[in-house]
Design an enzyme around this catalytic site. Structure first.
Site, mmCIF file in Angstrom:
data_model
loop_
_atom_site.group_PDB
_atom_site.id
_atom_site.type_symbol
_atom_site.label_atom_id
_atom_site.label_comp_id
_atom_site.label_asym_id
_atom_site.label_seq_id
_atom_site.Cartn_x
_atom_site.Cartn_y
_atom_site.Cartn_z
ATOM 1 N N HIS A 61 8.578 3.788 -6.637
ATOM 2 C CA HIS A 61 7.484 2.800 -6.639
ATOM 3 C C HIS A 61 6.420 3.163 -5.609
ATOM 4 O O HIS A 61 6.545 2.837 -4.420
ATOM 5 C CB HIS A 61 8.074 1.410 -6.345
ATOM 6 C CG HIS A 61 7.109 0.280 -6.504
ATOM 7 N ND1 HIS A 61 7.357 -0.801 -7.320
ATOM 8 C CD2 HIS A 61 5.890 0.041 -5.952
ATOM 9 C CE1 HIS A 61 6.346 -1.647 -7.270
ATOM 10 N NE2 HIS A 61 5.446 -1.154 -6.434
ATOM 11 N N HIS A 69 1.960 3.661 -5.736
ATOM 12 C CA HIS A 69 0.716 3.718 -6.519
ATOM 13 C C HIS A 69 -0.098 4.908 -6.042
ATOM 14 O O HIS A 69 -0.368 5.013 -4.841
ATOM 15 C CB HIS A 69 -0.077 2.430 -6.314
ATOM 16 C CG HIS A 69 0.702 1.197 -6.700
ATOM 17 N ND1 HIS A 69 0.491 0.534 -7.882
ATOM 18 C CD2 HIS A 69 1.705 0.544 -6.069
ATOM 19 C CE1 HIS A 69 1.319 -0.503 -7.962
ATOM 20 N NE2 HIS A 69 2.066 -0.522 -6.869
ATOM 21 N N HIS A 88 6.029 -5.199 -11.963
ATOM 22 C CA HIS A 88 5.966 -5.927 -10.690
ATOM 23 C C HIS A 88 6.294 -7.394 -10.966
ATOM 24 O O HIS A 88 5.674 -8.021 -11.833
ATOM 25 C CB HIS A 88 4.553 -5.873 -10.101
ATOM 26 C CG HIS A 88 4.204 -4.581 -9.421
ATOM 27 N ND1 HIS A 88 4.171 -3.382 -10.070
ATOM 28 C CD2 HIS A 88 3.862 -4.325 -8.125
ATOM 29 C CE1 HIS A 88 3.825 -2.430 -9.207
ATOM 30 N NE2 HIS A 88 3.632 -2.977 -8.023
ATOM 31 N N GLU A 130 7.250 -10.720 -6.256
ATOM 32 C CA GLU A 130 6.575 -10.324 -5.009
ATOM 33 C C GLU A 130 5.753 -11.543 -4.558
ATOM 34 O O GLU A 130 6.067 -12.172 -3.553
ATOM 35 C CB GLU A 130 5.680 -9.097 -5.252
ATOM 36 C CG GLU A 130 4.924 -8.609 -4.016
ATOM 37 C CD GLU A 130 3.851 -7.551 -4.335
ATOM 38 O OE1 GLU A 130 3.421 -7.467 -5.499
ATOM 39 O OE2 GLU A 130 3.425 -6.841 -3.396
ATOM 40 N N ASP A 142 5.244 1.893 -1.797
ATOM 41 C CA ASP A 142 4.214 1.085 -2.471
ATOM 42 C C ASP A 142 2.801 1.664 -2.312
ATOM 43 O O ASP A 142 2.296 2.299 -3.233
ATOM 44 C CB ASP A 142 4.280 -0.368 -1.991
ATOM 45 C CG ASP A 142 3.764 -1.370 -3.032
ATOM 46 O OD1 ASP A 142 3.465 -0.962 -4.155
ATOM 47 O OD2 ASP A 142 3.680 -2.580 -2.704
ATOM 48 N N ASP A 143 2.172 1.429 -1.178
ATOM 49 C CA ASP A 143 0.807 1.919 -0.903
ATOM 50 C C ASP A 143 0.795 2.347 0.569
ATOM 51 O O ASP A 143 0.208 1.658 1.416
ATOM 52 C CB ASP A 143 -0.213 0.788 -1.118
ATOM 53 C CG ASP A 143 -0.097 0.161 -2.503
ATOM 54 O OD1 ASP A 143 -0.602 0.753 -3.466
ATOM 55 O OD2 ASP A 143 0.524 -0.918 -2.625
HETATM 56 N N1 ADE Z 1 -1.168 -2.523 -6.822
HETATM 57 C C1 ADE Z 1 -1.016 -1.765 -5.732
HETATM 58 N N2 ADE Z 1 -0.093 -2.302 -4.912
HETATM 59 C C2 ADE Z 1 0.368 -3.417 -5.499
HETATM 60 C C3 ADE Z 1 1.325 -4.411 -5.156
HETATM 61 N N3 ADE Z 1 2.012 -4.351 -4.011
HETATM 62 N N4 ADE Z 1 1.520 -5.411 -5.996
HETATM 63 C C4 ADE Z 1 0.816 -5.466 -7.141
HETATM 64 N N5 ADE Z 1 -0.091 -4.574 -7.518
HETATM 65 C C5 ADE Z 1 -0.325 -3.564 -6.704
HETATM 66 ZN ZN ZN Z 2 3.486 -1.875 -6.191
#
Ligand code: ADE
Ligand code: ZN
Length: 326
Positions: free
Chosen positions: A8, A10, A187, A190, A268-269
């Site tokens: 996971h 992006h 997703h 969250e 994630d990011d």
């Molecule tokens: N796009 C990028 N990061 C995300 C996240 N944590 N939740 C939903 N969409 C996303």
């Molecule tokens: Zn994500």
């Protein structure tokens, strides 16, 4: 070094700020307000994070820009021990930057392959629809994927603002992807509660869930997920940065794992959340008192749940067993 695997992340969310600044100059994109004084991304909540993400994505205008991004991501993660990583790719972000789906995929594949040749790290792509862009956009993303197959594109998913739309809106897009044999993830859990997790299981029939951590609020749901072996793509650093939980010690990943749900650790990011996959593994393990065998188990769970061919899976599991004999 401990070996890791990721399900996971992006691709645009993995963009190093320095690369975004460099490309912004080259492509003539205004980044005013995108960075704070210390050079990292400026955002304050989930909504402003999503908008900073879109602005960073907008500097990637050419396939070679995406190749540079994929290479930076994979080569950096491999240096920290990653042997396999999936990235979410978003045809809507590519389109906003003027790139066709096929060109976008080819750019990312080129960077991924270069990193694999240099370090051995394997990569795959999961096409995501953006939930807050609505039902038609998500269906279009699934159709673009089917129309332009690529050997490294192996899954379909749903990202974006979970607070918008209903899971049933996206059932058609997921049916298209399922029918064509792609792995499925979404997703949920969250910013939505346990009902959001239940909805994507029931209506999108995913085998994995992005985040899913709020399932911890519902004991029946946790039992179901343990029984059905639904894999959670847990992103502790992201959850803490976005204010879901105060710290890694109280993060529910330990409770979910003890309930028998297969959990994995993901970034994630990463530069948005001041983390890396290596940090997420190491700091979560430390805070949750996980020993080396438990950490190896996280990587094994990720490899077992990976959207890749069996030959790759067997080879990577053997590499893990050789490095960390149990
Ligand atoms: N796009 C990028 N990061 C995300 C996240 N944590 N939740 C939903 N969409 C996303
Ligand atoms: Zn994500």
């Amino acid at each position: 070094m401990r070996l890791t695997a990721e399900l996971h992340c992006h691709i645009e969310g993995a963009a190093p700020p320095q690369l975004v600044r460099r490309l912004a100059i080259r492509r003539g994109v205004n980044t005013e307000g995108l960075f704070n004084a210390n050079g990292s991304y400026a955002w304050s909540d989930f909504t402003s994070f999503l908008s900073a993400y879109d602005r960073a994505a907008a500097v990637f205008r050419e396939p070679e820009d995406y190749a540079a991004l994929a290479h930076a991501h994979y080569a950096g993660a491999a240096r920290e021990g990653m042997i396999y990583g999936e990235v979410f790719i978003s045809p809507d972000h590519a389109a906003s930057a003027g790139l066709s789906f096929a060109t976008y995929v080819e750019g990312i594949a080129a960077g991924m392959e270069q990193a694999r040749d240099e370090t051995g790290v394997e990569g795959r792509m999961i096409v995501v629809g953006v939930r807050h862009l609505g039902r038609e956009a998500v269906t279009r993303a699934a159709k673009a994927m089917i129309a332009h197959p690529h050997p490294l594109v192996t899954g379909f998913g749903l990202a974006g603002d979970e607070r918008q739309g209903m899971a049933t809106d996206f059932a058609h897009a997921f049916a298209i992807a399922r029918e064509a044999g792609y792995g499925l993830t979404a997703h949920a859990g969250e910013f939505g509660g346990p009902e959001s997790v239940r909805d994507v299981l029931d209506h999108l029939r995913v085998t994995r869930i992005g985040h899913g951590v709020r399932a911890v609020e519902d004991a029946d749901l946790m039992r179901r997920m343990a029984e059905e072996k639904v894999v959670l793509e847990v992103c502790p650093g992201s959850n803490i940065a976005l204010g879901l939980y105060p710290d890694r010690a109280t993060h529910p990943v330990g409770r979910l794992r003890r309930a028998g749900i297969p959990v994995t650790i993901n970034s994630d990011d990463p530069p948005f959340f001041a983390t890396t996959l290596g940090r997420d593994y190491d700091e979560t393990a430390l805070a949750q008192h996980w020993d080396a065998a438990a950490v190896t188990d996280l990587t094994r769970t990720a490899l077992r749940a990976a959207f890749c061919d069996e030959e790759t899976r067997v080879r990577l599991l053997a590499r893990l067993d050789e490095t960390h004999p149990s």
